[in-house]
Design a protein around this motif. Structure first.
Motif, mmCIF file in Angstrom:
data_model
loop_
_atom_site.group_PDB
_atom_site.id
_atom_site.type_symbol
_atom_site.label_atom_id
_atom_site.label_comp_id
_atom_site.label_asym_id
_atom_site.label_seq_id
_atom_site.Cartn_x
_atom_site.Cartn_y
_atom_site.Cartn_z
ATOM 1 N N GLN A 40 100.582 -48.813 51.782
ATOM 2 C CA GLN A 40 101.593 -48.032 51.880
ATOM 3 C C GLN A 40 102.285 -48.165 50.347
ATOM 4 N N VAL A 41 102.681 -47.229 49.854
ATOM 5 C CA VAL A 41 103.334 -47.022 48.783
ATOM 6 C C VAL A 41 104.910 -46.930 48.991
ATOM 7 N N LEU A 42 105.530 -47.993 48.401
ATOM 8 C CA LEU A 42 106.892 -48.113 48.764
ATOM 9 C C LEU A 42 107.898 -47.436 47.768
ATOM 10 N N ASP A 43 107.284 -47.312 46.474
ATOM 11 C CA ASP A 43 108.161 -46.816 45.255
ATOM 12 C C ASP A 43 107.182 -46.446 44.367
ATOM 13 N N ALA A 44 107.144 -45.653 43.555
ATOM 14 C CA ALA A 44 106.533 -44.973 42.494
ATOM 15 C C ALA A 44 107.259 -44.195 41.476
ATOM 16 N N GLU A 45 107.045 -44.580 40.064
ATOM 17 C CA GLU A 45 107.531 -43.840 39.261
ATOM 18 C C GLU A 45 106.530 -43.655 37.999
ATOM 19 N N VAL A 46 106.406 -42.221 37.592
ATOM 20 C CA VAL A 46 105.528 -41.828 36.723
ATOM 21 C C VAL A 46 106.092 -42.296 35.180
ATOM 22 N N LEU A 47 105.471 -43.101 34.386
ATOM 23 C CA LEU A 47 105.918 -43.546 33.192
ATOM 24 C C LEU A 47 105.687 -42.658 32.191
ATOM 25 N N SER A 48 104.129 -42.205 32.125
ATOM 26 C CA SER A 48 103.842 -41.208 31.348
ATOM 27 C C SER A 48 102.664 -40.554 31.957
ATOM 28 N N LEU A 49 102.712 -39.249 31.417
ATOM 29 C CA LEU A 49 101.739 -38.171 32.266
ATOM 30 C C LEU A 49 101.136 -37.339 31.137
ATOM 31 N N SER A 50 99.909 -37.136 31.011
ATOM 32 C CA SER A 50 99.159 -36.227 30.224
ATOM 33 C C SER A 50 97.834 -35.571 30.953
ATOM 34 N N ALA A 51 97.234 -34.678 30.562
ATOM 35 C CA ALA A 51 96.353 -34.059 31.128
ATOM 36 C C ALA A 51 94.887 -35.318 31.319
ATOM 37 N N ARG A 52 95.053 -36.348 30.600
ATOM 38 C CA ARG A 52 93.969 -37.244 30.456
ATOM 39 C C ARG A 52 94.454 -38.814 30.840
#
Length: 168
Positions: A98-110
């Motif tokens: 179960q994912v309780l919390d998630a935050e995207v810190l960085s994101l690119s195509a790869r």
């Protein structure tokens, strides 16, 4: 990830010291900003978790290793744990996180870096003539780096995160 299974999830993913298996639910605290990425970051995590759970259920070390980037410490630990279960005649089926919390810190195509807090909420360890439900795990926070290549998204690194106010 995990008693018996708390080690599967927790120990398998910590690089230098996870992400966990198949997700069942996402809590209200999940933060996934729209960054124009080709895929939803939380979906990437859930898909990876499902593939990991399937590899554990079938006892397929090669499929499990393929979920990680080459040379990953987390891969070596996860495969070693899987082989330990197989050596005892056990399969781990229905491993659910179960994912309780998630935050995207960085994101690119790869490349995707996510701060995630999750816990094991289901699964069964099965032997030849017995089975036992896995205990619910305690929440664990990690920073997970996934990279996309020819095999899709794979885990490159997992780092344990200290709890708020923690030291060390």
């Amino acid at each position: 990830m995990l008693a018996i299974i708390a080690l599967v999830v927790g120990a398998a993913f910590v690089e230098g010291g996870s992400l966990a298996p198949e997700p069942s639910t996402a809590a209200a605290g999940v933060t996934v900003p729209h960054l124009g990425a080709p895929e939803d970051p939380l979906t990437v995590l859930h898909d990876w978790d499902r593939r990991r759970s399937a590899a554990w259920a079938t006892g397929d070390a090669a499929a499990l290793r393929a979920l990680y980037a080459s040379g990953s410490v987390a891969a070596r630990r996860d495969v070693r744990l899987l082989r330990g279960y197989l050596d005892r005649g056990l399969r781990v089926e229905g491993l659910t996180t179960q994912v309780l919390d998630a935050e995207v810190l960085s994101l690119s195509a790869r490349r995707l870096v996510v701060s995630v807090t999750d816990r094991v909420v289901g699964g069964v360890a099965r032997g030849a003539d017995w089975s036992t439900a896995l205990p619910r795990g305690a929440p664990v926070s990690r920073r997970v780096t996934l990279v996309r290549g020819g095999r899709g998204w794979v885990v490159a690194a997992v780092h344990e995160r200290l709890p708020a106010g923690g030291s060390g």
